[in-house]
Design an enzyme around this catalytic site. Structure first.
Site, short mmCIF file in Angstrom:
data_model
loop_
_atom_site.label_atom_id
_atom_site.label_comp_id
_atom_site.label_asym_id
_atom_site.label_seq_id
_atom_site.Cartn_x
_atom_site.Cartn_y
_atom_site.Cartn_z
N ASP A 102 0.86 -1.18 0.00
CA ASP A 102 0.00 0.00 0.00
C ASP A 102 0.90 1.24 0.00
O ASP A 102 1.43 1.62 -1.04
CB ASP A 102 -0.89 -0.13 1.24
CG ASP A 102 -2.06 0.83 1.27
OD1 ASP A 102 -2.13 1.71 0.42
OD2 ASP A 102 -2.91 0.71 2.17
N PHE A 151 -11.09 -0.05 -0.69
CA PHE A 151 -10.94 -0.79 0.58
C PHE A 151 -11.23 -2.26 0.32
O PHE A 151 -12.37 -2.67 0.21
CB PHE A 151 -11.91 -0.22 1.62
CG PHE A 151 -11.46 -0.51 3.03
CD1 PHE A 151 -11.06 -1.80 3.41
CD2 PHE A 151 -11.42 0.49 3.97
CE1 PHE A 151 -10.64 -2.07 4.70
CE2 PHE A 151 -11.00 0.24 5.27
CZ PHE A 151 -10.61 -1.05 5.62
C1 PRP Z 1 -1.11 -4.72 5.86
C2 PRP Z 1 -0.35 -5.63 4.92
C3 PRP Z 1 1.02 -5.07 4.95
C4 PRP Z 1 0.80 -3.60 5.19
C5 PRP Z 1 0.93 -2.87 3.90
O1 PRP Z 1 -0.94 -5.17 7.15
O2 PRP Z 1 -0.38 -6.96 5.32
O3 PRP Z 1 1.81 -5.62 5.97
O4 PRP Z 1 -0.52 -3.44 5.70
O5 PRP Z 1 0.69 -1.50 4.09
P1 PRP Z 1 1.79 -0.39 3.78
O6 PRP Z 1 2.32 -0.67 2.39
O7 PRP Z 1 0.98 0.89 3.82
O8 PRP Z 1 2.84 -0.42 4.82
P2 PRP Z 1 -1.81 -4.64 8.40
O9 PRP Z 1 -1.05 -3.56 9.09
O10 PRP Z 1 -3.19 -4.32 7.91
O11 PRP Z 1 -1.82 -5.91 9.36
P3 PRP Z 1 -2.35 -7.40 9.09
O12 PRP Z 1 -1.42 -8.04 8.09
O13 PRP Z 1 -2.27 -8.06 10.43
O14 PRP Z 1 -3.76 -7.31 8.56
#
Ligand code: PRP
Length: 178
Positions: A102, A151
Protein backbone atom coordinates in the site's frame (compact mmCIF):
# COMPACT_ATOMS: atom_id res chain seq x y z
CA UNK A 1 -20.36 -11.05 5.90
CA UNK A 2 -20.85 -11.44 2.12
CA UNK A 3 -23.51 -8.76 2.10
CA UNK A 4 -20.95 -6.20 3.34
CA UNK A 5 -19.06 -6.67 0.08
CA UNK A 6 -19.90 -4.22 -2.68
CA UNK A 7 -18.08 -6.03 -5.47
CA UNK A 8 -15.98 -9.16 -5.86
CA UNK A 9 -12.67 -8.12 -7.41
CA UNK A 10 -11.00 -11.54 -7.67
CA UNK A 11 -12.86 -14.79 -7.34
CA UNK A 12 -11.38 -17.93 -5.83
CA UNK A 13 -10.75 -19.24 -9.33
CA UNK A 14 -9.05 -16.04 -10.50
CA UNK A 15 -6.82 -16.05 -7.40
CA UNK A 16 -5.91 -19.68 -7.88
CA UNK A 17 -4.95 -19.17 -11.52
CA UNK A 18 -2.84 -16.08 -10.88
CA UNK A 19 -1.09 -17.64 -7.89
CA UNK A 20 -0.26 -20.73 -9.96
CA UNK A 21 1.38 -18.43 -12.54
CA UNK A 22 3.46 -16.75 -9.85
CA UNK A 23 4.43 -20.15 -8.46
CA UNK A 24 5.53 -21.38 -11.88
CA UNK A 25 7.72 -18.30 -12.38
CA UNK A 26 9.29 -18.64 -8.95
CA UNK A 27 9.89 -22.35 -9.47
CA UNK A 28 11.96 -21.48 -12.54
CA UNK A 29 13.69 -18.45 -11.00
CA UNK A 30 14.75 -20.26 -7.80
CA UNK A 31 15.85 -23.56 -9.29
CA UNK A 32 18.69 -24.97 -7.17
CA UNK A 33 18.52 -22.07 -4.67
CA UNK A 34 16.55 -23.53 -1.72
CA UNK A 35 14.76 -20.21 -1.05
CA UNK A 36 13.21 -19.06 2.21
CA UNK A 37 9.70 -17.64 1.93
CA UNK A 38 8.99 -15.10 4.68
CA UNK A 39 5.31 -14.39 5.26
CA UNK A 40 4.28 -11.18 7.01
CA UNK A 41 1.45 -11.88 9.43
CA UNK A 42 -1.38 -11.73 9.64
CA UNK A 43 -2.58 -10.76 6.19
CA UNK A 44 -0.36 -13.13 4.20
CA UNK A 45 -1.42 -16.41 5.80
CA UNK A 46 -3.87 -17.52 3.12
CA UNK A 47 -1.77 -16.36 0.18
CA UNK A 48 1.30 -18.09 1.62
CA UNK A 49 -0.60 -21.35 2.08
CA UNK A 50 -1.79 -21.38 -1.53
CA UNK A 51 1.44 -20.05 -3.02
CA UNK A 52 3.47 -22.77 -1.30
CA UNK A 53 1.42 -25.47 -2.97
CA UNK A 54 2.45 -24.12 -6.37
CA UNK A 55 6.19 -24.02 -5.65
CA UNK A 56 7.84 -27.17 -6.96
CA UNK A 57 11.20 -26.78 -5.24
CA UNK A 58 12.95 -27.58 -1.97
CA UNK A 59 12.29 -24.45 0.10
CA UNK A 60 11.56 -23.23 3.62
CA UNK A 61 8.76 -21.17 5.13
CA UNK A 62 9.06 -18.59 7.89
CA UNK A 63 6.72 -16.00 9.33
CA UNK A 64 7.26 -12.60 10.87
CA UNK A 65 4.73 -10.32 12.51
CA UNK A 66 4.91 -6.56 12.43
CA UNK A 67 2.76 -3.68 13.53
CA UNK A 68 2.88 -0.03 12.54
CA UNK A 69 3.14 2.70 15.11
CA UNK A 70 0.01 4.81 15.27
CA UNK A 71 -2.99 4.17 13.13
CA UNK A 72 -2.65 3.28 9.49
CA UNK A 73 -3.65 6.61 7.97
CA UNK A 74 -1.20 8.56 10.11
CA UNK A 75 1.63 6.08 10.17
CA UNK A 76 5.11 7.51 10.52
CA UNK A 77 6.60 4.58 8.73
CA UNK A 78 8.10 3.18 11.90
CA UNK A 79 7.38 -0.51 12.12
CA UNK A 80 7.68 -2.66 15.20
CA UNK A 81 8.68 -6.30 14.81
CA UNK A 82 6.41 -8.29 17.09
CA UNK A 83 7.63 -11.69 15.94
CA UNK A 84 11.05 -12.09 14.39
CA UNK A 85 12.48 -14.84 12.20
CA UNK A 86 13.44 -18.11 13.85
CA UNK A 87 16.22 -18.80 11.39
CA UNK A 88 19.42 -17.25 10.17
CA UNK A 89 18.98 -16.02 6.58
CA UNK A 90 22.62 -15.11 5.99
CA UNK A 91 23.58 -16.18 2.43
CA UNK A 92 20.06 -17.45 1.80
CA UNK A 93 17.71 -16.42 -1.00
CA UNK A 94 14.78 -14.74 0.75
CA UNK A 95 11.36 -13.84 -0.64
CA UNK A 96 9.03 -11.69 1.45
CA UNK A 97 5.41 -12.70 0.94
CA UNK A 98 2.77 -10.00 1.51
CA UNK A 99 -0.94 -9.76 0.91
CA UNK A 100 -0.87 -6.07 -0.03
CA UNK A 101 1.61 -3.32 -0.82
CA UNK A 102 0.00 0.00 0.00
CA UNK A 103 2.07 2.98 1.20
CA UNK A 104 5.14 0.75 1.01
CA UNK A 105 6.28 1.79 4.48
CA UNK A 106 6.06 -1.72 5.96
CA UNK A 107 8.00 -3.39 3.17
CA UNK A 108 10.51 -0.58 2.93
CA UNK A 109 11.29 -1.05 6.60
CA UNK A 110 11.35 -4.83 6.37
CA UNK A 111 13.67 -4.92 3.36
CA UNK A 112 16.15 -2.69 5.18
CA UNK A 113 15.83 -4.73 8.35
CA UNK A 114 16.28 -8.08 6.61
CA UNK A 115 19.14 -6.80 4.44
CA UNK A 116 20.98 -6.32 7.70
CA UNK A 117 20.91 -10.13 8.05
CA UNK A 118 23.01 -10.43 4.88
CA UNK A 119 20.82 -12.66 2.71
CA UNK A 120 22.24 -13.74 -0.69
CA UNK A 121 19.22 -12.03 -2.27
CA UNK A 122 15.92 -10.60 -1.17
CA UNK A 123 12.80 -10.09 -3.29
CA UNK A 124 9.16 -9.22 -2.68
CA UNK A 125 6.11 -11.16 -3.71
CA UNK A 126 2.86 -9.31 -3.09
CA UNK A 127 -0.56 -10.54 -4.05
CA UNK A 128 -1.96 -7.02 -4.40
CA UNK A 129 -0.28 -3.73 -5.24
CA UNK A 130 -2.04 -0.40 -4.71
CA UNK A 131 0.46 2.02 -6.34
CA UNK A 132 -1.69 5.15 -5.94
CA UNK A 133 -0.99 5.22 -2.22
CA UNK A 134 2.77 4.75 -2.34
CA UNK A 135 4.91 6.84 0.04
CA UNK A 136 8.10 4.79 0.04
CA UNK A 137 9.75 3.29 -2.99
CA UNK A 138 9.42 -0.48 -3.08
CA UNK A 139 9.87 -2.71 -6.13
CA UNK A 140 8.15 -6.08 -5.92
CA UNK A 141 9.54 -8.71 -8.27
CA UNK A 142 6.29 -10.68 -8.19
CA UNK A 143 2.86 -9.03 -8.13
CA UNK A 144 -0.46 -10.84 -8.36
CA UNK A 145 -2.71 -7.92 -9.25
CA UNK A 146 -2.40 -4.13 -9.40
CA UNK A 147 -5.52 -2.64 -7.86
CA UNK A 148 -7.17 0.80 -7.57
CA UNK A 149 -7.36 2.69 -4.27
CA UNK A 150 -10.35 0.82 -2.83
CA UNK A 151 -10.94 -0.79 0.58
CA UNK A 152 -10.33 -4.44 -0.13
CA UNK A 153 -10.98 -7.35 2.21
CA UNK A 154 -10.92 -11.13 2.11
CA UNK A 155 -8.38 -13.84 1.40
CA UNK A 156 -6.39 -12.77 4.48
CA UNK A 157 -7.12 -9.04 4.31
CA UNK A 158 -9.19 -7.56 7.11
CA UNK A 159 -11.22 -4.64 8.25
CA UNK A 160 -11.02 -4.42 12.08
CA UNK A 161 -9.75 -8.03 12.07
CA UNK A 162 -12.82 -9.32 10.25
CA UNK A 163 -13.41 -10.66 6.72
CA UNK A 164 -10.02 -12.44 6.53
CA UNK A 165 -11.87 -15.71 5.97
CA UNK A 166 -13.64 -14.66 2.77
CA UNK A 167 -12.36 -16.98 0.02
CA UNK A 168 -12.29 -14.13 -2.54
CA UNK A 169 -11.08 -10.51 -2.56
CA UNK A 170 -13.81 -7.92 -2.56
CA UNK A 171 -14.38 -4.21 -2.09
CA UNK A 172 -16.06 -3.39 1.20
CA UNK A 173 -19.20 -1.26 1.16
CA UNK A 174 -18.30 2.25 2.38
CA UNK A 175 -21.11 2.25 4.96
CA UNK A 176 -19.33 -0.61 6.75
CA UNK A 177 -16.17 1.40 7.55
CA UNK A 178 -17.38 5.01 7.52
C1 PRP B 1 -1.11 -4.72 5.86
C2 PRP B 1 -0.35 -5.63 4.92
C3 PRP B 1 1.02 -5.07 4.95
C4 PRP B 1 0.80 -3.60 5.19
C5 PRP B 1 0.93 -2.87 3.90
O1 PRP B 1 -0.94 -5.17 7.15
O2 PRP B 1 -0.38 -6.96 5.32
O3 PRP B 1 1.81 -5.62 5.97
O4 PRP B 1 -0.52 -3.44 5.70
O5 PRP B 1 0.69 -1.50 4.09
P1 PRP B 1 1.79 -0.39 3.78
O6 PRP B 1 2.32 -0.67 2.39
O7 PRP B 1 0.98 0.89 3.82
O8 PRP B 1 2.84 -0.42 4.82
P2 PRP B 1 -1.81 -4.64 8.40
O9 PRP B 1 -1.05 -3.56 9.09
O10 PRP B 1 -3.19 -4.32 7.91
O11 PRP B 1 -1.82 -5.91 9.36
P3 PRP B 1 -2.35 -7.40 9.09
O12 PRP B 1 -1.42 -8.04 8.09
O13 PRP B 1 -2.27 -8.06 10.43
O14 PRP B 1 -3.76 -7.31 8.56
Amino acid sequence: MHRDVEKVLYTEVALKERIAELGRRMTVDYQGKNPVFIGVLKGSFMFMADLMRTIDLPCEVEFMAVSSYGNKSETTGAVRITQDLDMDIENRHAIIVEDILDSGLTLNYLINYLNGRKPASIEICTLLDKPERRRAQVSPKYTGFTIPDAFVVGYGLDFAQRYRNLPYIGILKPEVYQ
